[in-house]
Design a protein around this motif. Sequence first.
Motif, mmCIF file in Angstrom:
data_model
loop_
_atom_site.group_PDB
_atom_site.id
_atom_site.type_symbol
_atom_site.label_atom_id
_atom_site.label_comp_id
_atom_site.label_asym_id
_atom_site.label_seq_id
_atom_site.Cartn_x
_atom_site.Cartn_y
_atom_site.Cartn_z
ATOM 1 N N ASP A 118 -3.668 -13.776 -2.174
ATOM 2 C CA ASP A 118 -4.403 -13.142 -1.076
ATOM 3 C C ASP A 118 -5.731 -12.675 -1.668
ATOM 4 O O ASP A 118 -5.751 -11.824 -2.553
ATOM 5 C CB ASP A 118 -3.550 -11.956 -0.581
ATOM 6 C CG ASP A 118 -4.086 -11.307 0.676
ATOM 7 O OD1 ASP A 118 -5.266 -10.916 0.684
ATOM 8 O OD2 ASP A 118 -3.309 -11.155 1.636
ATOM 9 N N SER A 121 -10.773 -12.014 1.772
ATOM 10 C CA SER A 121 -10.338 -11.248 2.930
ATOM 11 C C SER A 121 -11.349 -10.242 3.475
ATOM 12 O O SER A 121 -11.045 -9.059 3.618
ATOM 13 C CB SER A 121 -9.018 -10.517 2.602
ATOM 14 O OG SER A 121 -8.106 -11.405 2.014
ATOM 15 N N ASN A 123 -13.909 -8.583 6.430
ATOM 16 C CA ASN A 123 -13.654 -8.216 7.817
ATOM 17 C C ASN A 123 -14.672 -8.864 8.733
ATOM 18 O O ASN A 123 -15.872 -8.842 8.447
ATOM 19 C CB ASN A 123 -13.686 -6.698 7.952
ATOM 20 C CG ASN A 123 -12.641 -6.052 7.060
ATOM 21 O OD1 ASN A 123 -11.513 -6.537 6.975
ATOM 22 N ND2 ASN A 123 -13.021 -5.003 6.364
ATOM 23 N N HIS A 132 -15.530 -7.495 -1.800
ATOM 24 C CA HIS A 132 -14.978 -8.787 -1.382
ATOM 25 C C HIS A 132 -15.409 -9.893 -2.337
ATOM 26 O O HIS A 132 -14.662 -10.831 -2.590
ATOM 27 C CB HIS A 132 -15.417 -9.127 0.043
ATOM 28 C CG HIS A 132 -14.874 -8.174 1.068
ATOM 29 N ND1 HIS A 132 -15.693 -7.437 1.895
ATOM 30 C CD2 HIS A 132 -13.616 -7.818 1.376
ATOM 31 C CE1 HIS A 132 -14.938 -6.679 2.683
ATOM 32 N NE2 HIS A 132 -13.670 -6.889 2.386
ATOM 33 N N HIS A 158 -7.086 -13.697 3.851
ATOM 34 C CA HIS A 158 -6.420 -12.874 4.869
ATOM 35 C C HIS A 158 -7.500 -12.086 5.617
ATOM 36 O O HIS A 158 -7.693 -10.891 5.418
ATOM 37 C CB HIS A 158 -5.441 -11.940 4.163
ATOM 38 C CG HIS A 158 -4.547 -11.126 5.056
ATOM 39 N ND1 HIS A 158 -3.404 -11.614 5.633
ATOM 40 C CD2 HIS A 158 -4.623 -9.832 5.442
ATOM 41 C CE1 HIS A 158 -2.815 -10.664 6.343
ATOM 42 N NE2 HIS A 158 -3.537 -9.566 6.246
ATOM 43 N N GLY A 160 -9.867 -9.988 7.923
ATOM 44 C CA GLY A 160 -9.697 -8.792 8.752
ATOM 45 C C GLY A 160 -10.226 -9.106 10.141
ATOM 46 O O GLY A 160 -11.343 -8.731 10.489
ATOM 47 N N TYR A 307 -2.303 -2.181 10.275
ATOM 48 C CA TYR A 307 -2.600 -2.993 9.091
ATOM 49 C C TYR A 307 -1.327 -3.324 8.312
ATOM 50 O O TYR A 307 -1.065 -4.476 7.959
ATOM 51 C CB TYR A 307 -3.583 -2.173 8.247
ATOM 52 C CG TYR A 307 -4.141 -2.824 6.999
ATOM 53 C CD1 TYR A 307 -4.756 -4.081 7.043
ATOM 54 C CD2 TYR A 307 -4.103 -2.143 5.773
ATOM 55 C CE1 TYR A 307 -5.318 -4.641 5.886
ATOM 56 C CE2 TYR A 307 -4.658 -2.696 4.626
ATOM 57 C CZ TYR A 307 -5.254 -3.948 4.685
ATOM 58 O OH TYR A 307 -5.801 -4.472 3.549
ATOM 59 N N ASP A 311 0.667 -6.821 7.482
ATOM 60 C CA ASP A 311 0.950 -7.262 6.112
ATOM 61 C C ASP A 311 2.434 -7.550 5.901
ATOM 62 O O ASP A 311 2.802 -8.405 5.091
ATOM 63 C CB ASP A 311 0.462 -6.217 5.097
ATOM 64 C CG ASP A 311 -0.845 -6.661 4.442
ATOM 65 O OD1 ASP A 311 -1.057 -7.887 4.303
ATOM 66 O OD2 ASP A 311 -1.653 -5.790 4.058
ATOM 67 N N TYR A 329 -1.854 -10.147 -4.484
ATOM 68 C CA TYR A 329 -2.836 -9.553 -3.582
ATOM 69 C C TYR A 329 -3.996 -9.030 -4.412
ATOM 70 O O TYR A 329 -3.863 -8.004 -5.075
ATOM 71 C CB TYR A 329 -2.217 -8.393 -2.794
ATOM 72 C CG TYR A 329 -1.097 -8.825 -1.871
ATOM 73 C CD1 TYR A 329 0.199 -9.005 -2.344
ATOM 74 C CD2 TYR A 329 -1.352 -9.065 -0.519
ATOM 75 C CE1 TYR A 329 1.220 -9.407 -1.498
ATOM 76 C CE2 TYR A 329 -0.332 -9.469 0.336
ATOM 77 C CZ TYR A 329 0.946 -9.642 -0.158
ATOM 78 O OH TYR A 329 1.954 -10.047 0.683
ATOM 79 N N VAL A 331 -6.873 -7.163 -4.322
ATOM 80 C CA VAL A 331 -7.498 -6.213 -3.405
ATOM 81 C C VAL A 331 -7.883 -4.958 -4.200
ATOM 82 O O VAL A 331 -7.168 -4.575 -5.128
ATOM 83 C CB VAL A 331 -6.529 -5.827 -2.264
ATOM 84 C CG1 VAL A 331 -7.216 -4.917 -1.249
ATOM 85 C CG2 VAL A 331 -5.963 -7.059 -1.573
ATOM 86 N N GLN A 335 -6.772 0.429 -2.387
ATOM 87 C CA GLN A 335 -5.655 0.124 -1.481
ATOM 88 C C GLN A 335 -4.296 0.141 -2.187
ATOM 89 O O GLN A 335 -3.301 -0.354 -1.636
ATOM 90 C CB GLN A 335 -5.892 -1.210 -0.783
ATOM 91 C CG GLN A 335 -7.077 -1.151 0.176
ATOM 92 C CD GLN A 335 -7.116 -2.313 1.162
ATOM 93 O OE1 GLN A 335 -6.097 -2.893 1.517
ATOM 94 N NE2 GLN A 335 -8.309 -2.646 1.617
ATOM 95 N N PHE A 339 -0.320 -0.912 -0.789
ATOM 96 C CA PHE A 339 0.568 -1.948 -1.314
ATOM 97 C C PHE A 339 1.880 -1.368 -1.845
ATOM 98 O O PHE A 339 2.915 -2.026 -1.796
ATOM 99 C CB PHE A 339 -0.155 -2.824 -2.339
ATOM 100 C CG PHE A 339 -1.120 -3.767 -1.664
ATOM 101 C CD1 PHE A 339 -0.654 -4.864 -0.950
ATOM 102 C CD2 PHE A 339 -2.486 -3.529 -1.687
ATOM 103 C CE1 PHE A 339 -1.526 -5.714 -0.284
ATOM 104 C CE2 PHE A 339 -3.366 -4.377 -1.027
ATOM 105 C CZ PHE A 339 -2.891 -5.474 -0.322
HETATM 106 N N1 ARG Z 1 -9.669 -6.932 5.044
HETATM 107 C C1 ARG Z 1 -9.268 -5.943 4.086
HETATM 108 C C2 ARG Z 1 -10.465 -5.116 3.635
HETATM 109 O O1 ARG Z 1 -11.586 -5.596 3.669
HETATM 110 C C3 ARG Z 1 -8.613 -6.540 2.878
HETATM 111 C C4 ARG Z 1 -7.354 -7.300 3.132
HETATM 112 C C5 ARG Z 1 -6.531 -7.473 1.915
HETATM 113 N N2 ARG Z 1 -5.339 -8.244 2.106
HETATM 114 C C6 ARG Z 1 -4.214 -7.805 2.660
HETATM 115 N N3 ARG Z 1 -3.217 -8.628 2.791
HETATM 116 N N4 ARG Z 1 -4.080 -6.572 3.094
HETATM 117 O O2 ARG Z 1 -10.297 -3.991 3.219
#
Ligand code: ARG
Length: 563
Positions: A118, A121, A123, A132, A158, A160, A307, A311, A329, A331, A335, A339
């Motif tokens: 992942d 991702s 938005n 990103h 993935h 947003g 969210y 997930d 993931y 990320v 976050q 997770f």
């Molecule tokens: N779109 C989210 C952001 O910009 C990140 C997504 C990460 N992936 C996930 N499976 N939650 O913060």
Amino acid sequence: MNNKEIVAKAIYAVVKEDLTLEQVANFLENPKTADHGDVAFPAFGLAKAYRKAPQQIAQELAEKIDGTSFEKIEVVGPYLNFFMNKAAITEAVLTRVIKEKNHFGDQSIGMGENVPIDMSSPNIAKPISMGHLRSTVIGNSIGFILEKIGYQPIRINHLGDWGTQFGKLIVAYKKWGSEEAVKAHPINELLRLYVDFHEKAEEDATLEYEARAWFKKLEDGNQEANQLWQWFRDESMKEFNKIYDMLEVSFDSLNGEAFYNDKMAEVVELLEEKHLLASDQGADIVDLSAYDLNPALIRKSDGATLYITRDMAAALYRKRNYHFAKSLYVVGNEQSYHFKQLKAVLKEMDFAWADEMHHIPFGLITKDGKKLSTRKGKIVLLEEVLNEAISLAKEQISEKNPTLENKEEVAKQVGVGAVIFHDLKNDRLNNFDFALEDVVRFEGETGPYVQYAHARAMSILRKADFTPDETKAYPLNDEGSWEVMKYIQRYPETILQAADKYEPSVIAKHAIKLAQAFNKYYANTKILVEDEQKEARLALVYAVTVLLKEDLRLLGLHAPDKM
Ligand code: ARG
């Protein structure tokens, strides 16, 4: 076999009675300086069993050990210093590299199993941020590294592309937007509408209410809402793709949050079946106190999912669809809590495979010491950063090599590569500052430095018109080439380490070290002088080109032959 393994075996052969091979291996050290040899063994570990002073034990061992793999074994106090037989090792390793080429270091550990990654991702309707970018290039590189040890990476963006913000966007667009403006500068305009909405909503509370109603329509499949949503998504994707094209990153799946809209009911049902849902002021939550975590909010009182719900649906989908060996993931660190909760809920549901889900966090990029945020319109546009890096690269190439044929293409590979490399060279959890002038330098620990070392090595091979021959022996025993050899010999371990820690920086650091060792060799050795070692030196240079190029490939960079 690496040097430590060779030494461990030789020692083990004479201490079998008292130590296991593993114990011997654990005692071995890498001496800090070359005059203490390649591997050292402290004899303290045998003092008890032998009831003798370590010095004496070292002395006696040195006499007993079979010395064929070594130039010499020196006793210094309680230490045994092993000097490897350089000629034999160089010959063996170079033959392997010549045979296996860029597949040197490949492994089959992954047995072809799938690993969804992942990554990226961003938005929809918002600019792609530096965070990103990090996720994109780190995830991409981890994909190559895992592939090298036999896994099948599946790169998933993935997106947003779902959530209450789309209700807000629809309201703002209908009230204050225009088709032309969105078409002209999609992301800027959508961001403006979004910011506008928040400003106006502070004065007019009914706007929030309208937005929620529009999001509900979207969730329920209303045509107008869906058409607008689709259009926002398409326009945003066009902008994202410009960046992905420049980075040369592609995805196996663009299934973002919206894709799971119709897969959420099942998640809620499963939770109900397992009696895990509790009600909290009309909302549905899962208690996670057993994990020392706050409850996970699964469904709001108005029925909207969140969210984390999306997930959960995504995790289930990936397990069923890809039968993953592990699921990653990539990320940002911020976050982590999300997770942890995600994994905990899935564990509560008795999905043992949740243990194979790994959050791969990373640190922040700052510019001039400040955090980059999209909120205050203080966005650094990635496309601009990349274009500027390309023109900086072009300037330097024009200076260094004014007659280069495909200057434009090389400038792109160097400029974009510089940005990627800068992102990957530090441990991923480190925060780092971004100043373009430092990133695109040809000196220091940069991408262009590594690319330049590669191009320089290529030019030596061209000049000598050298083609390696896998049936020939290429022994070298001088100190200069041995320093380069070390980084070639260790390559398979380096790959494993990078894969184990999900750390592209291990590869980047290897590339820098190898490039530095090669540049030093190049400065101190007359590679092309006609003597009986010339071919062997060229074989070494050839191996350097293969490994530097492979390192760069694993990071997502090109290695131009000339620059
Ligand atoms: N779109 C989210 C952001 O910009 C990140 C997504 C990460 N992936 C996930 N499976 N939650 O913060």
